[in-house]
Design an enzyme around this catalytic site. Sequence first.
Site, PDB file in Angstrom:
ATOM      1  N   HIS A 115       0.878  -1.166   0.000  1.00 40.91           N
ATOM      2  CA  HIS A 115       0.000   0.000   0.000  1.00 40.91           C
ATOM      3  C   HIS A 115       0.922   1.224   0.000  1.00 40.91           C
ATOM      4  CE1 HIS A 115      -3.401  -2.628   1.736  1.00 40.91           C
ATOM      5  NE2 HIS A 115      -3.578  -2.429   0.444  1.00 40.91           N
ATOM      6  N   HIS A 274       2.864  -3.636   6.418  1.00 38.85           N
ATOM      7  CA  HIS A 274       1.822  -2.607   6.262  1.00 38.85           C
ATOM      8  C   HIS A 274       1.812  -1.651   7.454  1.00 38.85           C
ATOM      9  CE1 HIS A 274      -0.572  -4.391   2.854  1.00 38.85           C
ATOM     10  NE2 HIS A 274       0.259  -5.372   3.139  1.00 38.85           N
ATOM     11  N   GLU A 362       1.396  -5.367  10.552  1.00 37.30           N
ATOM     12  CA  GLU A 362       0.963  -3.964  10.644  1.00 37.30           C
ATOM     13  C   GLU A 362       1.908  -3.293  11.627  1.00 37.30           C
ATOM     14  OE1 GLU A 362      -1.528  -2.569   8.949  1.00 37.30           O
ATOM     15  OE2 GLU A 362      -2.392  -4.368   8.052  1.00 37.30           O
TER      16      GLU A 362
HETATM   17 ZN   LIG Z   1      -1.969  -2.013   4.100  1.00 37.74          ZN
END
Ligand SMILES: [Zn+2]
Length: 503
Positions: A115, A274, A362
């Site tokens: 992302h 992420h 994350e």
């Molecule tokens: Zn992400």
Amino acid sequence: MRTLCSMRTFREAPVMIRLAIFKSGILSKLDYGSVVYDSKWHGDQVEIDNGNHHNTKEMFSILQNVHERCPEITYIYDLPLKSVQERPLRVIVFSDNPTEHEPLEPEFKYIGNMHGNEVVGRELLLNLAEYLCNEYKFNNNENIKKLVDNTRIHLMPSMNPDGWEIAAANAWNTTGQQNFPDIKTMLKEEGTTDWTAGRANANGIDLNRNFPNLDEVIYEYNHLANHRNNHLNIETFIALTTGSDCHDNPYQIETVTVAFWIMQSSFVLSANLHNGDLVANYPYDDSELHVKTYSPSPDDPLFQQLAESYSYSHSKMAKSAKPCATDLFQDGITNGANWYPVCGGMQDFNYLASNCFELTLELGCRKFPPGKHLAGLWDDNKDALINFMWQTHLGIKGLINDEDNEPIYNATIKVFQLVNGHWKYIDHDVTSAKNGDYWRLLTDGSYAILVKKSGYETSIKYVDVQNGKDVEAQRVDFTLNSQMSNKRSHIQALLKRLMKKNY
Ligand SMILES: [Zn+2]
């Protein structure tokens, strides 16, 4: 190059032609990023500049600098296809023999910045590259030397370089230019605050929802006896050929390139980095009815252990139940679908299309935090990043050969675990690689390992796995005898052995 690279042309081509294009590497010939990076040297070592974010050119310069400082243990390559805006998807490899796979040496990968506006992983991987080089070559760090000598480590700091540039430009064009003298200062002092700008690729497609939806296939298969439970290749090819993901979006060039990379390499373990929360997420990311519920894979205890290997080595991840004041996690880990279901994610694709076990990490509440926070983020994550790479050595590994000591490729390795006096099948097989080598990550316990290949007699061994810290996996080799279906092949085999004998 534009027409050849364009997604439409690529997608309209028959799959074998697309594969030929992919394999030929002709799409990676465009030069990119040949810039001079003004890095400072500290003696012979690379000085880690982690107070700033790095744009695409700076990112590639750092990789190049690391390679120049540590050429013996590094190798840089690009995936055959570039991003939509023709930025390379570049990888730096670390190993004692970085340019090629060595038999029995497991392959590991970290992918950052899938992302585009989630950028901590990207910067951490640049830090990690500099750290591995420094510790191996200049600081005589025995643990890092052992890790690098016995693992082939692939670092891709950015899978979505276009998204990063979009996120930074958007922040500059909206509020940044009123408050800061230049983009670099803006990113250092403030980062970006828009939650979505730059998340997707340049076509506006979310890459972590764009992989072939193999969860759907495995849920269907699970209702069948003797179903296939790994390497769903044909299904993957069909999915990629028919053209759209589970959200009806066309497959993107970044996704296709990375999907083939995963399928063609012999990765054993991986993490996909992420931002947006602070937790280690493990398969499955989707559930059969696509609802929020705990959705275990056949390797659930192993995946929990892998996730904890990161969360407990991180300075904060396992300590706070609600790290971002929103969702609640225990031990800093979560099953993907139990958090929220995702279809078309990369993590489950790894598990179902290859031998690779992947987590989604994350790494913080802010997606694009100020550059001045990066040094602290590196301190929080450094031990966890190293410890997780060591998990590539869990369980067992070995060679599978025939009676003539020739390697057997694509043998199936089935695992049964002794649980309360019963053998429980772990319904996810792995397969042997080109050199007949295999790896099977396992938690501590007693196992029966069954190796099968058509044309050979099945072989079985019993092993007790006691994983040590920072050591290589236990070696368990197999020799498969060819099946004697009739007298003729039996005699031929005897003749073959006689001819090999020296008198
Ligand atoms: Zn992400």
